[in-house]
Design a protein around this motif. Structure first.
Motif, PDB file in Angstrom:
ATOM      1  N   THR A  73       0.838  -1.204   0.000  1.00  0.00           N
ATOM      2  CA  THR A  73       0.000   0.000   0.000  1.00  0.00           C
ATOM      3  C   THR A  73       0.869   1.249   0.000  1.00  0.00           C
ATOM      4  N   TYR A  74       1.943   1.235   0.811  1.00  0.00           N
ATOM      5  CA  TYR A  74       2.872   2.369   0.826  1.00  0.00           C
ATOM      6  C   TYR A  74       3.504   2.578  -0.550  1.00  0.00           C
ATOM      7  N   GLU A  75       3.924   1.501  -1.178  1.00  0.00           N
ATOM      8  CA  GLU A  75       4.591   1.614  -2.478  1.00  0.00           C
ATOM      9  C   GLU A  75       3.658   2.213  -3.531  1.00  0.00           C
ATOM     10  N   GLU A  76       2.378   1.843  -3.462  1.00  0.00           N
ATOM     11  CA  GLU A  76       1.429   2.448  -4.403  1.00  0.00           C
ATOM     12  C   GLU A  76       1.244   3.928  -4.089  1.00  0.00           C
ATOM     13  N   ALA A  77       1.177   4.261  -2.797  1.00  0.00           N
ATOM     14  CA  ALA A  77       1.038   5.670  -2.401  1.00  0.00           C
ATOM     15  C   ALA A  77       2.227   6.485  -2.876  1.00  0.00           C
ATOM     16  N   ASN A  78       3.402   5.878  -2.836  1.00  0.00           N
ATOM     17  CA  ASN A  78       4.624   6.559  -3.253  1.00  0.00           C
ATOM     18  C   ASN A  78       4.670   6.771  -4.762  1.00  0.00           C
ATOM     19  N   ARG A  79       4.050   5.853  -5.503  1.00  0.00           N
ATOM     20  CA  ARG A  79       4.038   5.976  -6.981  1.00  0.00           C
ATOM     21  C   ARG A  79       3.081   7.075  -7.444  1.00  0.00           C
ATOM     22  N   ARG A  80       2.074   7.341  -6.656  1.00  0.00           N
ATOM     23  CA  ARG A  80       1.064   8.320  -7.070  1.00  0.00           C
ATOM     24  C   ARG A  80       1.576   9.749  -6.920  1.00  0.00           C
ATOM     25  N   LYS A  81       0.996  10.636  -7.684  1.00  0.00           N
ATOM     26  CA  LYS A  81       1.358  12.051  -7.582  1.00  0.00           C
ATOM     27  C   LYS A  81       0.834  12.616  -6.266  1.00  0.00           C
ATOM     28  N   GLY A  82       1.522  13.640  -5.777  1.00  0.00           N
ATOM     29  CA  GLY A  82       1.067  14.293  -4.566  1.00  0.00           C
ATOM     30  C   GLY A  82       1.830  13.829  -3.337  1.00  0.00           C
ATOM     31  N   ASP A  83       1.333  14.205  -2.177  1.00  0.00           N
ATOM     32  CA  ASP A  83       1.973  13.892  -0.906  1.00  0.00           C
ATOM     33  C   ASP A  83       1.799  12.407  -0.579  1.00  0.00           C
ATOM     34  N   THR A  84       2.915  11.709  -0.366  1.00  0.00           N
ATOM     35  CA  THR A  84       2.859  10.265  -0.142  1.00  0.00           C
ATOM     36  C   THR A  84       2.090   9.909   1.117  1.00  0.00           C
ATOM     37  N   SER A  85       2.265  10.678   2.198  1.00  0.00           N
ATOM     38  CA  SER A  85       1.570  10.361   3.445  1.00  0.00           C
ATOM     39  C   SER A  85       0.061  10.534   3.292  1.00  0.00           C
ATOM     40  N   GLU A  86      -0.368  11.552   2.568  1.00  0.00           N
ATOM     41  CA  GLU A  86      -1.803  11.746   2.318  1.00  0.00           C
ATOM     42  C   GLU A  86      -2.342  10.638   1.407  1.00  0.00           C
ATOM     43  N   ASN A  87      -1.546  10.259   0.411  1.00  0.00           N
ATOM     44  CA  ASN A  87      -1.947   9.159  -0.476  1.00  0.00           C
ATOM     45  C   ASN A  87      -2.114   7.861   0.305  1.00  0.00           C
ATOM     46  N   LEU A  88      -1.206   7.634   1.256  1.00  0.00           N
ATOM     47  CA  LEU A  88      -1.262   6.418   2.071  1.00  0.00           C
ATOM     48  C   LEU A  88      -2.557   6.352   2.873  1.00  0.00           C
ATOM     49  N   ILE A  89      -2.910   7.462   3.503  1.00  0.00           N
ATOM     50  CA  ILE A  89      -4.160   7.501   4.283  1.00  0.00           C
ATOM     51  C   ILE A  89      -5.360   7.295   3.372  1.00  0.00           C
ATOM     52  N   GLY A  90      -5.338   7.919   2.199  1.00  0.00           N
ATOM     53  CA  GLY A  90      -6.441   7.764   1.253  1.00  0.00           C
ATOM     54  C   GLY A  90      -6.629   6.324   0.819  1.00  0.00           C
ATOM     55  N   LEU A  91      -5.525   5.627   0.563  1.00  0.00           N
ATOM     56  CA  LEU A  91      -5.595   4.221   0.148  1.00  0.00           C
ATOM     57  C   LEU A  91      -6.100   3.336   1.288  1.00  0.00           C
ATOM     58  N   LEU A  92      -5.643   3.586   2.503  1.00  0.00           N
ATOM     59  CA  LEU A  92      -6.082   2.786   3.649  1.00  0.00           C
ATOM     60  C   LEU A  92      -7.570   2.990   3.933  1.00  0.00           C
ATOM     61  N   GLU A  93      -8.022   4.231   3.814  1.00  0.00           N
ATOM     62  CA  GLU A  93      -9.437   4.519   4.072  1.00  0.00           C
ATOM     63  C   GLU A  93     -10.345   4.047   2.938  1.00  0.00           C
ATOM     64  N   SER A  94      -9.765   3.738   1.796  1.00  0.00           N
ATOM     65  CA  SER A  94     -10.544   3.230   0.666  1.00  0.00           C
ATOM     66  C   SER A  94     -10.769   1.722   0.747  1.00  0.00           C
ATOM     67  N   ARG A  95     -10.087   1.055   1.666  1.00  0.00           N
ATOM     68  CA  ARG A  95     -10.296  -0.378   1.849  1.00  0.00           C
ATOM     69  C   ARG A  95     -11.755  -0.632   2.257  1.00  0.00           C
ATOM     70  N   LEU A  96     -12.307  -1.737   1.762  1.00  0.00           N
ATOM     71  CA  LEU A  96     -13.702  -2.045   2.054  1.00  0.00           C
ATOM     72  C   LEU A  96     -13.930  -2.245   3.550  1.00  0.00           C
ATOM     73  N   ASP A  97     -12.990  -2.904   4.247  1.00  0.00           N
ATOM     74  CA  ASP A  97     -13.201  -3.105   5.684  1.00  0.00           C
ATOM     75  C   ASP A  97     -13.205  -1.780   6.438  1.00  0.00           C
ATOM     76  N   ALA A  98     -12.398  -0.814   5.977  1.00  0.00           N
ATOM     77  CA  ALA A  98     -12.388   0.505   6.611  1.00  0.00           C
ATOM     78  C   ALA A  98     -13.713   1.233   6.374  1.00  0.00           C
ATOM     79  N   VAL A  99     -14.260   1.126   5.166  1.00  0.00           N
ATOM     80  CA  VAL A  99     -15.530   1.780   4.851  1.00  0.00           C
ATOM     81  C   VAL A  99     -16.667   1.182   5.675  1.00  0.00           C
ATOM     82  N   VAL A 100     -16.706  -0.150   5.786  1.00  0.00           N
ATOM     83  CA  VAL A 100     -17.738  -0.826   6.582  1.00  0.00           C
ATOM     84  C   VAL A 100     -17.641  -0.411   8.047  1.00  0.00           C
TER      85      VAL A 100
END
Length: 205
Positions: A73-100
């Motif tokens: 998940t971190y590696e994907e966040a790092n590949r994306r444009k923008g702030d890596t730490s914000e990308n990391l949180i966005g990816l974690l919160e997009s997980r289905l278990d987090a949404v539920v």
């Protein structure tokens, strides 16, 4: 107490923080660590120690997901444009278990994972039983009709200890939740202070 419950409370005591804000957390009664040396005075952590602790805390908050999955998940966040730490949180919160969990369909992130694995959740009308499934803005997450009267669901909806964040539009009368947008760190209702920037430093070493 199940193995998962035990693991959850050990994590709280090891970190010395109630990372989910649960009223039953043993940290509410004992702020020191577990074991015979738990009450010893703790030395000052090194930079590496602070980074490792931040990683353990963030990883633990999302159900103590595996190191391999978290690093991916971190590696994907790092590949994306923008702030890596914000990308990391966005990816974690997009997980289905987090949404539920955020939608208050279940009381804990651990329960969310089990609930999904047992086939109680649909995304856009299709059953999904993979906890790490990534939701996209506009996705509608629904509790299957035959699962809506389960005690765990009815009790979770009534929990007063946390609210549904504004990036999730939950309708508990219909047991649906729309993932409205990918949140930033400031939007996420963490019970304790999270430092994803230290997590990025840990993996950037």
């Amino acid at each position: 107490m199940s193995k998962r419950e035990s693991s959850k409370y050990k994590l709280d005591r090891r970190l010395g923080e109630n990372i989910w804000g649960r009223p039953k957390s043993p940290v509410n009664r004992r702020e020191y660590g577990p074991g015979q040396h738990g009450q010893r005075r703790k030395g000052k952590l090194s930079d590496f120690g602070l980074q490792l602790r931040a990683k353990q805390k963030l990883k633990g908050h999302y159900g103590d997901i595996s190191e391999k999955q978290f690093r991916r998940t971190y590696e994907e966040a790092n590949r994306r444009k923008g702030d890596t730490s914000e990308n990391l949180i966005g990816l974690l919160e997009s997980r289905l278990d987090a949404v539920v969990y955020r939608a208050k369909f279940v009381p804990t992130i651990f329960a969310a994972r089990q609930f999904i694995n047992h086939g109680h959740i649909q995304v856009n009308g299709r059953r999904v039983n993979i906890s790490s499934y990534r939701c996209r803005p506009g996705d509608v997450v629904t509790v299957r009709e035959r699962s809506r009267e389960l005690t765990i669901v009815l009790e979770a909806v009534q929990l007063a200890e946390r609210d549904v964040p504004d990036y999730i539009d939950a309708d508990h009368s219909k047991m649906t939740a729309t993932f409205a947008r990918v949140p930033q760190l400031a939007d996420v209702p963490y019970a304790v202070h999270m430092e994803p920037n230290l997590v990025v430093e840990y993996y950037s070493r």
